[in-house]
Design an enzyme around this catalytic site. Structure first.
Site, short mmCIF file in Angstrom:
data_model
loop_
_atom_site.label_atom_id
_atom_site.label_comp_id
_atom_site.label_asym_id
_atom_site.label_seq_id
_atom_site.Cartn_x
_atom_site.Cartn_y
_atom_site.Cartn_z
N SER A 150 0.84 -1.19 0.00
CA SER A 150 0.00 0.00 0.00
C SER A 150 0.88 1.25 0.00
O SER A 150 2.00 1.22 0.54
CB SER A 150 -0.87 0.03 1.26
N TYR A 164 -1.77 -1.09 10.22
CA TYR A 164 -1.91 -1.38 8.79
C TYR A 164 -0.66 -0.91 8.04
O TYR A 164 -0.06 -1.67 7.27
CB TYR A 164 -3.15 -0.67 8.25
N1 LIG Z 1 -8.58 -0.12 -2.06
C1 LIG Z 1 -7.52 0.61 -1.86
O1 LIG Z 1 -7.54 1.82 -2.06
C2 LIG Z 1 -6.23 -0.01 -1.39
C3 LIG Z 1 -5.11 0.82 -1.24
C4 LIG Z 1 -3.91 0.27 -0.83
C5 LIG Z 1 -3.81 -1.10 -0.60
N2 LIG Z 1 -4.92 -1.88 -0.74
C6 LIG Z 1 -4.76 -3.31 -0.46
O2 LIG Z 1 -5.33 -4.07 -1.51
C7 LIG Z 1 -5.82 -5.31 -0.98
C8 LIG Z 1 -7.26 -5.50 -1.39
O3 LIG Z 1 -7.97 -4.38 -0.92
P1 LIG Z 1 -9.51 -4.10 -1.28
O4 LIG Z 1 -9.66 -2.63 -1.28
O5 LIG Z 1 -9.92 -4.88 -2.47
O6 LIG Z 1 -10.16 -4.67 0.07
P2 LIG Z 1 -11.63 -5.16 0.43
O7 LIG Z 1 -12.61 -4.73 -0.62
O8 LIG Z 1 -11.86 -4.72 1.84
O9 LIG Z 1 -11.45 -6.75 0.38
C9 LIG Z 1 -10.63 -7.40 1.32
C10 LIG Z 1 -10.56 -8.88 0.99
O10 LIG Z 1 -9.76 -9.51 2.01
C11 LIG Z 1 -10.46 -10.65 2.50
N3 LIG Z 1 -10.18 -10.88 3.91
C12 LIG Z 1 -10.22 -9.97 4.93
N4 LIG Z 1 -9.92 -10.56 6.09
C13 LIG Z 1 -9.67 -11.88 5.82
C14 LIG Z 1 -9.32 -13.00 6.62
N5 LIG Z 1 -9.16 -12.91 7.94
N6 LIG Z 1 -9.17 -14.18 6.00
C15 LIG Z 1 -9.34 -14.31 4.66
N7 LIG Z 1 -9.67 -13.28 3.86
C16 LIG Z 1 -9.84 -12.09 4.43
C17 LIG Z 1 -11.94 -10.32 2.29
O11 LIG Z 1 -12.65 -11.53 2.13
P3 LIG Z 1 -13.91 -11.97 3.03
O12 LIG Z 1 -14.35 -10.76 3.82
O13 LIG Z 1 -14.91 -12.43 2.02
O14 LIG Z 1 -13.35 -13.07 3.86
C18 LIG Z 1 -11.90 -9.53 0.98
O15 LIG Z 1 -11.98 -10.40 -0.13
C19 LIG Z 1 -5.61 -5.24 0.55
O16 LIG Z 1 -4.42 -5.90 0.89
C20 LIG Z 1 -5.47 -3.76 0.80
O17 LIG Z 1 -4.72 -3.48 1.95
C21 LIG Z 1 -6.12 -1.37 -1.14
#
Ligand SMILES: NC(=O)c1ccc[n+]([C@@H]2O[C@H](COP(=O)([O-])OP(=O)(O)OC[C@H]3O[C@@H](n4cnc5c(N)ncnc54)[C@H](OP(=O)(O)O)[C@@H]3O)[C@@H](O)[C@H]2O)c1
Length: 252
Positions: A150, A164
């Site tokens: 991130s 985080y």
């Molecule tokens: N969106 C952004 O702007 C952004 C920016 C920087 C980095 N990121 C990174 O990109 C990645 C994806 O982010 P996103 O925005 O797509 O997040 P999101 O929409 O919140 O999705 C998170 C995913 O992680 C899974 N998850 C959470 N806790 C879990 C656990 N204990 N065991 C197994 N699975 C788990 C959830 O699955 P279930 O809830 O179905 O289990 C979901 O599929 C993350 O690593 C995040 O830190 C995102």
């Protein structure tokens, strides 16, 4: 009559956090390119899922529970066996970013230690457990690992908390270490560092940050998925140990 059983020749990816956001877009991207996608999330496979895979390619796992994750790795290896125990890509995408009771930022003074440990287990220890657990399968395929870090890992962020941010900084560092250790075995290890991508993880108020992003918009999950696909395929065959910014220039 001798019937030859048809072997599934598709390339295979194991993807965590497949159910929503960036992970969901990544399932669609790889699926469209003809890959077998083994999806992982905490819940059972949903009938509403639009892609052609079924529950046989879904693994229910809670990454915050090391024991449960250990069993899931065994299950993944078992499911890869009929395909020559080959894994072409592991994408450590699942991540959590907890807030306080008022949905505010958890800083280094206020974050309870159990929250800190929980965040590190999901965001940092799970990727190393998966990378090590699937090492032989990745080696057999000359595979590739992509860790999702991130922008918060390299600068203080207004919404992302300290646990985080430090877990993502650790994951970036782990990517470098793994690239050095796994490279001699033919496995590439890279990271992508998204900025503000339009998913459920964003906090209210993120839209106000757009003025400071050179491209003046949020990113789309499919734009992130395209870069993940690039890092898992031959156009990036000499790229390892890299962390690619996907943030519309926010880091400048
Ligand atoms: N969106 C952004 O702007 C952004 C920016 C920087 C980095 N990121 C990174 O990109 C990645 C994806 O982010 P996103 O925005 O797509 O997040 P999101 O929409 O919140 O999705 C998170 C995913 O992680 C899974 N998850 C959470 N806790 C879990 C656990 N204990 N065991 C197994 N699975 C788990 C959830 O699955 P279930 O809830 O179905 O289990 C979901 O599929 C993350 O690593 C995040 O830190 C995102």
């Amino acid at each position: 009559m001798n019937e030859t059983k048809k072997i599934d020749e598709r390339r295979t990816i194991v993807l965590t956090g497949a159910s929503r956001g960036i992970g969901h877009a990544t399932v669609k991207r790889f699926s469209a390119a003809g890959w077998r996608v083994i999806t992982c999330s905490r819940y059972p496979f949903s009938d509403k899922c639009p892609w052609p895979m079924g529950p046989e390619d879904h693994i229910q796992v809670d990454l915050s529970d090391p024991e449960n994750l250990g069993y899931a790795v065994q299950e993944m290896r078992k499911r890869l066996e009929p395909h020559g125990s080959k894994l072409h890509a592991l994408v450590n995408n699942a991540g959590i970013s907890p807030k306080d009771d008022n949905k505010g930022r958890l800083d280094s003074i206020t974050t309870p230690m159990h929250v800190w440990r929980h965040v590190f287990q999901v965001n940092f220890f799970a990727p190393i457990m998966l990378g090590r657990g699937l090492f032989n399968e990745l080696k057999n395929a000359g595979g590739s690992i992509v860790n999702v870090t991130s922008i918060a890992g390299s600068r203080v962020h207004p919404f992302a908390g300290t646990a985080y941010a430090t877990s993502k900084a650790a994951l970036a560092s782990l990517t470098r270490e793994m690239a050095a250790d796994f490279g001699p075995h033919g496995i590439r290890v890279n990271a992508i560092a998204p900025g503000e991508i339009d998913t459920a993880i964003l906090s209210p108020g993120t839209e106000k940050m757009i003025d400071d992003i050179p491209l003046r918009r949020l990113g789309r999950p499919d734009e992130v998925a395209d870069t993940i696909h690039f890092l898992c395929t031959s156009p990036s065959s000499y790229v390892t140990g890299a962390e690619i910014h996907i943030n519309g220039g926010q880091h400048v």
